[in-house]
Motif scaffolding. Structure first.
Motif, short mmCIF file in Angstrom:
data_model
loop_
_atom_site.label_atom_id
_atom_site.label_comp_id
_atom_site.label_asym_id
_atom_site.label_seq_id
_atom_site.Cartn_x
_atom_site.Cartn_y
_atom_site.Cartn_z
N THR A 1 -12.99 -4.45 -9.86
CA THR A 1 -13.76 -3.39 -10.50
C THR A 1 -14.10 -3.80 -11.93
O THR A 1 -13.21 -4.18 -12.70
CB THR A 1 -12.96 -2.07 -10.51
N SER B 1 0.82 -1.21 0.00
CA SER B 1 0.00 0.00 0.00
C SER B 1 0.85 1.26 0.00
O SER B 1 0.43 2.30 -0.52
CB SER B 1 -0.95 0.00 1.20
N VAL C 1 -2.34 -4.32 -0.67
CA VAL C 1 -3.70 -4.03 -1.09
C VAL C 1 -3.98 -4.76 -2.40
O VAL C 1 -3.06 -5.02 -3.19
CB VAL C 1 -3.94 -2.52 -1.27
N ILE D 1 -5.52 -4.77 -6.04
CA ILE D 1 -5.81 -3.74 -7.03
C ILE D 1 -5.90 -4.33 -8.43
O ILE D 1 -5.38 -5.42 -8.71
CB ILE D 1 -4.73 -2.62 -7.04
N TYR E 1 -7.37 1.87 -1.46
CA TYR E 1 -7.92 0.76 -2.24
C TYR E 1 -8.35 -0.37 -1.31
O TYR E 1 -8.08 -1.54 -1.55
CB TYR E 1 -6.88 0.26 -3.26
N HIS F 1 -7.58 0.61 -9.77
CA HIS F 1 -8.88 0.42 -9.10
C HIS F 1 -8.75 -0.66 -8.04
O HIS F 1 -7.83 -1.49 -8.08
CB HIS F 1 -9.94 -0.03 -10.11
N PRO F 2 -9.67 -0.68 -7.09
CA PRO F 2 -9.75 -1.85 -6.21
C PRO F 2 -9.97 -3.11 -7.04
O PRO F 2 -10.63 -3.08 -8.08
CB PRO F 2 -10.97 -1.55 -5.33
#
Length: 437
Positions: free
Chosen positions: A55, A20, A36, A38, A27, A51-52
């Motif tokens: 998505t 992160s 994280v 992504i 995210y 984006h997370p």
């Protein structure tokens, strides 16, 4: 399945994991290792969006299945002019003194323009294959070598401009900067190439005068500084604090990087605090070279080394001092091993310096921190608007990443997978016959 060696203009690296600290924005909640989940949208070789994970997106997807992604790596301290000479210039006993004698003799006997050019290019191809996007190299700038190595570096910087961003630092002793015949040609080479002024500092009667002259020149010409500092186990070696004191007294506005700083770890707490207090009010950043200094420091025949040879990165970082690790030397008298692979360096640094439990933002030390310190604001992070220069790993966690060499990584440059085969050592065989070394 998308062939990443010939990818479409638009695609998504889906369900990636990344630290992160290297992904600006929010995210979702990072996991226990700080990763994280992504999706990375790649458009015409650049990162268009992040984006997370999960998505919806109509573009073709490369499903990574939670595998680790890092930005291109940034190496803040190397010696591309010294590297890959081991077969002809072996350190006879593995000591620092042995490295100095061997390297000096090899430079005098063998470092022609062609020799330096070929070995430098070999090192750059190693670093490129491993995923490095920027390198700072120190160049021996002593006697005749200044006129040989700096034009070679300038040529390499131009030839590699679209693959690896290159910076150079002059390397001589602090005593030599007081010799006009040595200092002026070196200063001319640094200034004419827009490079960094540097020297090796140690406790010598000339230290104060040498530092004043280096700072004078840097201020006059608008140069940043980079010093090799106290690369010894001797606790009385305290030139690091002298550098910080001069920088504070002069209110020096340029950047200062200091490398090694080994002796600080051998000093008492009061002396450490005085030095760190002085450093914390300057623009000094610190790069530790754990693999090289583990090799050289505290080496005594027949005796097990008693300390690790690294400086106090935890304490420095806690005071807001930018810290990094880097490769330093590769297959030369100062480090018999290595291949300019920052993944290896980060892995070993984690083990040697305990950069874990928690991992926190330590992944910055080979990515965004050296990028910031070296002035490469477009490197070191996974973010929209940056080139898709990325490393993809099979590892799904930092623990898996650190447990294996990751030799099967995929390296993307501009969103396209490159050949990650390092050059063959045999290419340099004709240079390896020793001459007067």
């Amino acid at each position: 399945m998308i062939d990443l060696s010939a990818p479409p203009a638009f695609f998504v690296l889906a369900d990636a994991r990344a630290p992160s600290c290297l992904v600006p924005g929010i995210y979702g909640q990072p996991d226990r290792e700080g990763l994280v989940a992504i999706d990375i949208v790649v458009t015409h070789g650049g990162i268009a969006e992040v984006h997370p994970a999960g998505t919806p997106d109509p573009m073709p997807r490369v499903e990574l299945g939670g595998r680790l992604v890092l930005p291109g790596l940034v190496d803040a301290h190397t010696h591309l002019d010294k590297g890959f000479i081991w077969p002809r210039a072996r350190n006879p006993d593995g000591t620092f003194a042995g490295a100095l004698r061997t390297s000096d003799a090899d430079r005098e006997a063998n470092w022609t323009s062609e020799d330096v050019r070929r070995r430098m290019d070999f090192g750059l191809r190693c670093a490129y294959a491993h995923g490095t996007v920027a390198i700072r190299t120190h160049l021996d700038s002593i006697g005749k070598q200044t006129a040989i190595s700096w034009p070679v570096f300038a040529q390499a910087r131009a030839q590699w401009a679209d693959r690896i961003a290159l910076q150079a630092v002059s390397l001589t002793t602090i005593d030599h900067v007081l010799d006009d015949a040595e200092f002026q040609p070196m200063l001319d080479a640094v200034a004419s190439t827009g490079s960094i002024l540097g020297a090796v500092t140690y406790m010598t009667p000339s230290l104060d005068a040498g530092l004043e002259r280096v700072f004078d020149a840097a201020e006059r010409l608008g140069l940043d500084l980079d010093f090799h500092v106290d690369e010894t186990a001797d606790p009385t070696a305290r030139s690091l604090r002298r550098i910080a004191e001069v920088a504070n007294r002069r209110r020096f506005e340029g950047r200062i990087m200091v490398g090694h700083c080994c002796s600080l770890a051998r000093q008492d707490e009061a002396e450490i605090d005085r030095t760190l207090d002085e450093m914390a009010t300057t623009r000094i950043s610190v790069v530790s070279l754990p693999m090289c200094n583990m090799y050289l420091q505290d080496r005594v025949p027949g005796r097990t080394p008693r300390w690790r040879g690294v400086t106090l990165l935890h304490e420095m970082k806690a005071r807001g001092i930018p810290v990094m690790v880097a490769n330093d030397n590769a297959r030369d008298a100062f480090h018999a091993y290595g291949d300019l692979d920052l993944v290896e360096t980060y892995r070993e640094a984690t083990r040697i310096l305990h950069l874990d439990h928690p991992v926190g933002d330590w992944p910055r030390i080979v990515t965004s921190t050296p990028a910031d310190v070296m002035g490469y604001n477009s490197l070191g992070l996974i973010a929209p608007g940056r080139r898709a220069d990325l490393l993809l790993f099979r590892a799904r966690s930092l623990n898996e990443f650190l447990a294996r060499p990751q030799s099967d990584r995929i390296v993307l440059r501009g969103g396209r997978a490159i050949d990650t085969t390092p050059p063959d050592y045999a290419e340099l065989d004709d240079l390896m016959e020793p001459r007067n070394v």
